[in-house]
Design a protein around this motif. Structure first.
Motif, PDB file in Angstrom:
ATOM      1  N   ASN A 126     -24.097   3.330  55.930  1.00 32.48           N
ATOM      2  CA  ASN A 126     -24.638   3.293  57.284  1.00 32.48           C
ATOM      3  C   ASN A 126     -25.532   4.525  57.503  1.00 32.48           C
ATOM      4  OD1 ASN A 126     -25.135   3.077  60.028  1.00 32.48           O
ATOM      5  ND2 ASN A 126     -23.055   2.406  60.509  1.00 32.48           N
ATOM      6  N   LEU A 127     -26.791   4.387  57.141  1.00 37.60           N
ATOM      7  CA  LEU A 127     -27.736   5.499  57.223  1.00 37.60           C
ATOM      8  C   LEU A 127     -27.898   6.008  58.650  1.00 37.60           C
ATOM      9  CD1 LEU A 127     -29.834   7.377  55.957  1.00 37.60           C
ATOM     10  CD2 LEU A 127     -31.519   5.525  56.215  1.00 37.60           C
ATOM     11  N   GLU A 128     -28.021   5.109  59.610  1.00 37.33           N
ATOM     12  CA  GLU A 128     -28.228   5.551  60.993  1.00 37.33           C
ATOM     13  C   GLU A 128     -27.032   6.338  61.522  1.00 37.33           C
ATOM     14  OE1 GLU A 128     -31.161   5.555  62.528  1.00 37.33           O
ATOM     15  OE2 GLU A 128     -31.815   4.754  60.592  1.00 37.33           O
ATOM     16  N   LEU A 129     -25.823   5.913  61.177  1.00 37.99           N
ATOM     17  CA  LEU A 129     -24.640   6.643  61.617  1.00 37.99           C
ATOM     18  C   LEU A 129     -24.543   7.992  60.898  1.00 37.99           C
ATOM     19  CD1 LEU A 129     -22.201   6.510  63.502  1.00 37.99           C
ATOM     20  CD2 LEU A 129     -20.916   5.436  61.627  1.00 37.99           C
ATOM     21  N   ALA A 130     -24.912   8.013  59.628  1.00 36.85           N
ATOM     22  CA  ALA A 130     -24.923   9.281  58.882  1.00 36.85           C
ATOM     23  C   ALA A 130     -25.909  10.255  59.525  1.00 36.85           C
ATOM     24  CB  ALA A 130     -25.279   9.038  57.420  1.00 36.85           C
ATOM     25  N   LYS A 131     -27.082   9.766  59.900  1.00 39.29           N
ATOM     26  CA  LYS A 131     -28.060  10.624  60.581  1.00 39.29           C
ATOM     27  C   LYS A 131     -27.505  11.142  61.912  1.00 39.29           C
ATOM     28  CE  LYS A 131     -32.343   8.566  58.783  1.00 39.29           C
ATOM     29  NZ  LYS A 131     -33.535   7.772  59.171  1.00 39.29           N
ATOM     30  N   PHE A 132     -26.817  10.274  62.633  1.00 40.80           N
ATOM     31  CA  PHE A 132     -26.229  10.658  63.919  1.00 40.80           C
ATOM     32  C   PHE A 132     -25.240  11.812  63.746  1.00 40.80           C
ATOM     33  CE2 PHE A 132     -22.655  10.307  66.891  1.00 40.80           C
ATOM     34  CZ  PHE A 132     -23.317  10.464  68.097  1.00 40.80           C
ATOM     35  N   TYR A 133     -24.325  11.677  62.784  1.00 38.77           N
ATOM     36  CA  TYR A 133     -23.325  12.730  62.598  1.00 38.77           C
ATOM     37  C   TYR A 133     -23.924  14.006  62.023  1.00 38.77           C
ATOM     38  CZ  TYR A 133     -19.645   9.725  64.210  1.00 38.77           C
ATOM     39  OH  TYR A 133     -18.866   8.932  65.004  1.00 38.77           O
ATOM     40  N   ARG A 134     -24.958  13.886  61.226  1.00 40.90           N
ATOM     41  CA  ARG A 134     -25.652  15.075  60.743  1.00 40.90           C
ATOM     42  C   ARG A 134     -26.250  15.824  61.929  1.00 40.90           C
ATOM     43  NH1 ARG A 134     -29.798  17.984  60.695  1.00 40.90           N
ATOM     44  NH2 ARG A 134     -30.613  16.493  62.157  1.00 40.90           N
ATOM     45  N   HIS A 135     -26.813  15.078  62.862  1.00 41.55           N
ATOM     46  CA  HIS A 135     -27.395  15.682  64.066  1.00 41.55           C
ATOM     47  C   HIS A 135     -26.320  16.363  64.920  1.00 41.55           C
ATOM     48  CE1 HIS A 135     -30.043  16.241  67.500  1.00 41.55           C
ATOM     49  NE2 HIS A 135     -29.079  15.725  68.243  1.00 41.55           N
ATOM     50  N   GLU A 136     -25.173  15.719  65.071  1.00 42.37           N
ATOM     51  CA  GLU A 136     -24.084  16.323  65.845  1.00 42.37           C
ATOM     52  C   GLU A 136     -23.614  17.626  65.194  1.00 42.37           C
ATOM     53  OE1 GLU A 136     -23.045  15.178  68.933  1.00 42.37           O
ATOM     54  OE2 GLU A 136     -24.816  13.940  68.607  1.00 42.37           O
ATOM     55  N   MET A 137     -23.536  17.631  63.875  1.00 47.85           N
ATOM     56  CA  MET A 137     -23.174  18.859  63.165  1.00 47.85           C
ATOM     57  C   MET A 137     -24.184  19.958  63.461  1.00 47.85           C
ATOM     58  SD  MET A 137     -22.105  17.269  59.474  1.00 47.85           S
ATOM     59  CE  MET A 137     -21.949  18.876  58.695  1.00 47.85           C
ATOM     60  N   LYS A 138     -25.455  19.611  63.438  1.00 48.75           N
ATOM     61  CA  LYS A 138     -26.515  20.598  63.673  1.00 48.75           C
ATOM     62  C   LYS A 138     -26.381  21.202  65.069  1.00 48.75           C
ATOM     63  CE  LYS A 138     -30.869  22.380  63.273  1.00 48.75           C
ATOM     64  NZ  LYS A 138     -32.166  22.048  62.820  1.00 48.75           N
ATOM     65  N   GLU A 139     -26.072  20.376  66.062  1.00 56.16           N
ATOM     66  CA  GLU A 139     -25.926  20.911  67.420  1.00 56.16           C
ATOM     67  C   GLU A 139     -24.796  21.942  67.501  1.00 56.16           C
ATOM     68  OE1 GLU A 139     -27.617  17.308  70.238  1.00 56.16           O
ATOM     69  OE2 GLU A 139     -25.460  17.451  69.944  1.00 56.16           O
ATOM     70  N   GLU A 140     -23.678  21.652  66.881  1.00 51.52           N
ATOM     71  CA  GLU A 140     -22.561  22.608  66.878  1.00 51.52           C
ATOM     72  C   GLU A 140     -22.951  23.881  66.131  1.00 51.52           C
ATOM     73  OE1 GLU A 140     -19.789  22.277  68.641  1.00 51.52           O
ATOM     74  OE2 GLU A 140     -20.321  20.250  69.288  1.00 51.52           O
ATOM     75  N   MET A 141     -23.633  23.720  65.005  1.00 50.12           N
ATOM     76  CA  MET A 141     -24.073  24.879  64.218  1.00 50.12           C
ATOM     77  C   MET A 141     -25.043  25.739  65.018  1.00 50.12           C
ATOM     78  SD  MET A 141     -24.626  23.292  60.447  1.00 50.12           S
ATOM     79  CE  MET A 141     -23.259  22.824  59.415  1.00 50.12           C
ATOM     80  N   GLU A 142     -25.937  25.100  65.771  1.00 54.73           N
ATOM     81  CA  GLU A 142     -26.889  25.852  66.590  1.00 54.73           C
ATOM     82  C   GLU A 142     -26.170  26.648  67.675  1.00 54.73           C
ATOM     83  OE1 GLU A 142     -29.545  22.691  67.756  1.00 54.73           O
ATOM     84  OE2 GLU A 142     -31.018  23.290  66.223  1.00 54.73           O
TER      85      GLU A 142
END
Length: 180
Positions: free
Chosen positions: A81-97
């Motif tokens: 599920n590429l779109e879901l993988a992209k979504f969770y990668r984005h959520e990780m980035k927000e927490e990291m920021e």
């Protein structure tokens, strides 16, 4: 004679070697950045908790959310599920920021700077890879992300925090496969 195990072992050793070299380069960049440029101005502190008088950013809360998103990223990728993988990668980035922008220094360790050098760079590389190649070589790319997390933990004075590829799905109420 089956040479596959030997070739796999050689490939794994080469991968570890390249990750070690890259980690060393990132550590050198971090040291150089600290010696050349002044530390970034910390973000405004959160309001004190009622009755405490002392605001504190608790890194572990953010890291727990990152760990949850990392787990879900793995299962989205495994399910194709590429779109879901992209979504969770984005959520990780927000927490990291949030961690990177908080100006966190804990026992002399520049946690926010380390997150910029290790976490955000690694998650941005994954974004580019997902955009360019989708989920091609996802297990290897995810493994590299986990190694980067462990390198950051070690440099931050917490080598006891060792992550690994998830071995079981604790989010069994969520469907990770693409929608029909």
């Amino acid at each position: 004679m089956n040479r596959a195990p030997i070739l796999l072992a050689i490939a794994a050793l080469l991968g570890v070697f390249f990750l070690f070299v890259r980690t060393s380069q990132l550590e050198d960049e971090l040291k150089k950045a600290r010696s050349v440029a002044p530390a970034p101005a910390p973000a405004p502190a959160p309001a004190p908790a009622p009755g405490t008088g002392t605001p504190k950013v608790e890194t572990a809360h953010y890291m727990g959310r990152i760990q949850n998103y990392t787990h879900k990223l793995w299962f989205a990728g495994q399910a194709g599920n590429l779109e879901l993988a992209k979504f969770y990668r984005h959520e990780m980035k927000e927490e990291m920021e949030d961690i990177a922008n908080a100006g966190i220094v804990d026992d002399g360790v520049h946690v926010s700077d380390n997150m910029k050098v290790y976490g955000i760079r690694a998650i941005d590389v994954l974004k580019d890879q997902l955009a360019a190649d989708g989920l091609k070589d996802f297990p290897d790319r995810f493994g590299a992300l986990i190694l980067t997390c462990n390198s950051c933990h070690a440099v931050s004075g917490h080598p006891e925090l060792r992550m690994q590829v998830p071995t079981s799905d604790r989010f069994n109420e969520q469907i990770f496969s693409p929608a029909p």
